[in-house]
Design a protein around this motif. Structure first.
Motif, PDB file in Angstrom:
ATOM      1  N   LEU A 186       0.703  -1.154  -0.041  1.00  0.00           N
ATOM      2  CA  LEU A 186       0.077  -0.045   0.107  1.00  0.00           C
ATOM      3  C   LEU A 186       1.012   1.663   0.095  1.00  0.00           C
ATOM      4  N   GLU A 187       2.059   1.234   0.801  1.00  0.00           N
ATOM      5  CA  GLU A 187       2.894   2.309   0.818  1.00  0.00           C
ATOM      6  C   GLU A 187       3.207   2.994  -0.466  1.00  0.00           C
ATOM      7  N   ALA A 188       4.256   1.768  -0.514  1.00  0.00           N
ATOM      8  CA  ALA A 188       4.870   2.197  -2.044  1.00  0.00           C
ATOM      9  C   ALA A 188       4.065   2.047  -3.109  1.00  0.00           C
ATOM     10  N   LEU A 189       2.173   1.758  -3.393  1.00  0.00           N
ATOM     11  CA  LEU A 189       1.694   2.028  -4.898  1.00  0.00           C
ATOM     12  C   LEU A 189       1.237   3.426  -4.389  1.00  0.00           C
ATOM     13  N   ALA A 241      -5.463   3.409  -8.386  1.00  0.00           N
ATOM     14  CA  ALA A 241      -7.043   2.573  -8.295  1.00  0.00           C
ATOM     15  C   ALA A 241      -6.071   1.122  -8.164  1.00  0.00           C
ATOM     16  N   ASP A 242      -4.797   0.717  -7.712  1.00  0.00           N
ATOM     17  CA  ASP A 242      -4.250  -0.032  -7.389  1.00  0.00           C
ATOM     18  C   ASP A 242      -4.746  -0.211  -5.860  1.00  0.00           C
ATOM     19  N   VAL A 243      -4.143   0.555  -5.209  1.00  0.00           N
ATOM     20  CA  VAL A 243      -4.046   0.647  -3.698  1.00  0.00           C
ATOM     21  C   VAL A 243      -6.097   0.013  -3.257  1.00  0.00           C
ATOM     22  N   GLN A 244      -6.564   0.920  -4.800  1.00  0.00           N
ATOM     23  CA  GLN A 244      -8.650   0.424  -3.851  1.00  0.00           C
ATOM     24  C   GLN A 244      -8.203  -1.032  -4.154  1.00  0.00           C
ATOM     25  N   ALA A 245      -7.498  -1.439  -5.494  1.00  0.00           N
ATOM     26  CA  ALA A 245      -7.977  -2.856  -5.573  1.00  0.00           C
ATOM     27  C   ALA A 245      -7.293  -3.718  -3.583  1.00  0.00           C
ATOM     28  N   VAL A 246      -6.542  -2.839  -3.552  1.00  0.00           N
ATOM     29  CA  VAL A 246      -5.337  -3.559  -2.765  1.00  0.00           C
ATOM     30  C   VAL A 246      -5.977  -3.608  -0.843  1.00  0.00           C
ATOM     31  N   LEU A 265      -7.944   8.154   0.589  1.00  0.00           N
ATOM     32  CA  LEU A 265      -9.130   7.816  -0.856  1.00  0.00           C
ATOM     33  C   LEU A 265     -10.490   8.065  -1.268  1.00  0.00           C
ATOM     34  N   LYS A 266     -11.585   8.113  -0.244  1.00  0.00           N
ATOM     35  CA  LYS A 266     -12.612   9.392  -0.358  1.00  0.00           C
ATOM     36  C   LYS A 266     -12.015  10.504  -0.652  1.00  0.00           C
TER      37      LYS A 266
END
Length: 552
Positions: free
Chosen positions: A320-323, A330-335, A357-358
């Motif tokens: 998460l931190e790297a993304l 979008a990738d963070v939301q997927a995780v 994100l929100k």
């Protein structure tokens, strides 16, 4: 025989006389101490009436000084340990003398293992977790100590790390390998130089036994220790970890081929798996720290795909931190969709990243004045609710994100929902909140509204289970002494702090008045003394008349 158990008429007539005689005798004996006490008070009154204003001034100044010292000590003890010293002494020492401990059943001299386990389950437990983003001792913690002269890690934290290393990197078959035997002792060493020396000794033994019983064996854990503690830069640590990866993969493949032969081989495979996962994760963290973010993300994804059952290591928090650094939201939301599940344990990284994100969707155009006039939109309501959810999980984080409290280096272990977790999260994620315009402003405007939704005094939670009461003690063990631990909920000041503060102020006021108006204060003191002891004089006269009546 018929009158057995019944009183005769003569006995009933003599009963009031006996009661009156008992009352008179009791009154005569009780009057004597009261009369002597009255004479004592009379003597004291005469003595006080002869005192000069200088005595009253010295008395009030001394009283103010002593009560002030007690107040300062009580305040210091409360800020350091969270309890009142006077209350603690009275409960632990004075209550048994008074007899308060008699009501409680005596504790047995020894407890069985079952009783210990039962009592341990009944007590609130604060589980300490390994920090997924913990720093390198040699390349980061030690450099901080060299620059500031302050020790960033506590003994308790380092002791937990030593236990983790023994659990992850040792097994029962280490006795068959001389180098592993040396490393088993190295993980128990308290002195860092002794651990490094033992790691080099294990590598020397490893070179000597390559042609022996384990021709393909290489001591990966020795390289791990050197990477963690001897390397003074991330580049040097990465070199050691690459050597550890080469050795770890070799012994891992060897263990896979023979793990079904015996339980000892299965334990050896678990140990070798732990070593391999640890090394790959630290290599990914080295790549992240050296700016190779995409390479780090790929290594973390491959690691999670290769070992899906090791989710308890929280590798997804590193991902998460790297993304977030890549701004791949979008990738963070997927995780988050995979790990922000009701059945999985939560963390500050999960809750606050979801809130970030929100908030990102509305923070750029958010204005508290505009929102108060037109109301909140649906997206803004979702963002505020996400912030409230995150703050309820860990209420310590916002003060670090808003830079209302100073940060320190995060410890190697954290306590979920505690100040240690807040420090670890803010240390790595503050930059991601700053990068999104308006996110910190939205957090500043809304985070305190969480506490209006949580029942006080926290018997129930709103979205999570009630906030544990044992976090402060554990956080004080994990965080360095120069860091002011954040406490939630804020404790009310003990009674004795209020009492000593009031006594000090009152005595100081009397001392000032006595110094300015000595004659008036002497008259006031005599009037108060006469008013107090006047009631004893009246009571003494009543007692004297009653004693004469008794004598008659």
């Amino acid at each position: 025989g018929q009158n057995h158990g019944q009183s005769s008429p003569g006995q009933l007539r003599s009963l009031p006389c006996a009661v009156n005689a008992w009352k008179e005798s009791y009154l005569c004996f009780s009057v004597l101490p009261v009369k002597s006490l009255f004479l004592l008070f009379l003597t004291v009154t005469v003595f006080l009436s002869t005192l000069t204003p200088k005595f009253y001034f010295a008395l009030t100044v001394t009283s103010s000084f002593i009560s002030g010292l007690i107040f300062v000590f009580e305040w210091w003890h409360f800020r350091k340990y969270g309890t009142s010293f006077i209350e603690q002494v009275s409960v632990s020492h004075l209550r048994p003398l008074i007899g308060g401990a008699e009501n409680s059943p005596p504790a047995p001299a020894a407890f069985s293992a079952g009783e210990n386990e039962t009592s341990r389950q009944n007590m609130p437990e604060c589980k300490v977790w390994r920090n997924p983003l913990n720093l390198f001792r040699g390349a980061e913690y030690s450099r901080y100590m060299w620059v500031t002269g302050k020790e960033p890690l506590t003994y308790y934290d380092m002791n937990l790390s030593a236990q983790d290393h023994q659990n992850f990197f040792t097994c029962d078959t280490d006795a068959l390998r001389p180098s592993d035997t040396v490393m088993q002792k190295a993980w128990r060493e308290r002195n860092p130089q002794a651990r490094i020396k033992a790691a080099y000794q294990a590598l020397e033994l490893n070179n000597e036994i390559r042609s022996g019983f384990f021709p393909y064996y290489s001591c990966a854990t020795a390289y791990v220790l050197l990477a963690e503690e001897e390397a003074t830069t991330i580049v040097d640590a990465e070199k050691y970890f690459k050597q550890a990866l080469k050795a770890g993969e070799m012994i891992y493949r060897k263990s896979q081929n023979c793990h079904s032969q015996s339980p000892q081989h299965e334990a050896q495979l678990r140990r070798d798996t732990n070593v391999l996962v640890y090394v790959k994760r630290r290599l990914a963290m080295c790549a992240r720290k050296l700016g190779r973010i995409r390479e780090a993300v790929k290594m973390m994804r491959d690691l999670m795909k290769e070992f899906p059952l090791l989710s308890m290591l929280n590798i997804h928090e590193n991902l998460l931190e790297a993304l977030l650094e890549l701004q791949a939201y979008a990738d963070v939301q997927a995780v988050l969709a995979k790990y922000d599940d009701i059945s999985l344990p939560k963390s500050a990284a999960i809750c606050y990243t979801a809130a970030l994100l929100k908030a990102r969707a509305v923070s750029e155009r958010f204005s508290p004045e505009t929102a108060s006039k037109r109301g909140l939109s649906t997206a803004e309501i979702n963002a505020v609710e996400a912030i409230h959810r995150a703050v309820e999980f860990n209420p310590h984080v916002p003060k670090y994100l808003l830079e209302m409290k100073s940060l320190v280096l995060p410890p190697e272990h954290i306590l979920k929902r505690g100040d240690s977790e807040a420090v670890a999260y803010a240390f790595f994620h503050l930059q991601h909140w700053k990068r999104i315009e308006g996110a910190l402003n939205l957090l500043h405007c809304t985070w305190e509204g969480t506490f209006r939704m949580i029942p006080y005094p926290l018997e129930k939670g709103h979205l999570f289970y009630p906030y544990p009461s044992c976090t402060e003690t554990a956080d004080r063990e994990l965080l360095p002494t120069f860091h002011e631990v954040s406490v939630y909920p804020q404790k009310e000041l003990p009674f004795f702090i209020h009492f000593t503060a009031g006594l000090c102020s009152f005595s100081a006021m009397l001392a000032l008045l006595t110094h300015q108006f000595p004659e008036l204060m002497v008259i006031f003191a005599k009037a108060v003394t006469c008013g107090i002891f006047g009631s004893f004089e009246v009571h003494g006269e009543v007692c004297s008349s009653q004693s004469h009546a008794c004598g008659a």
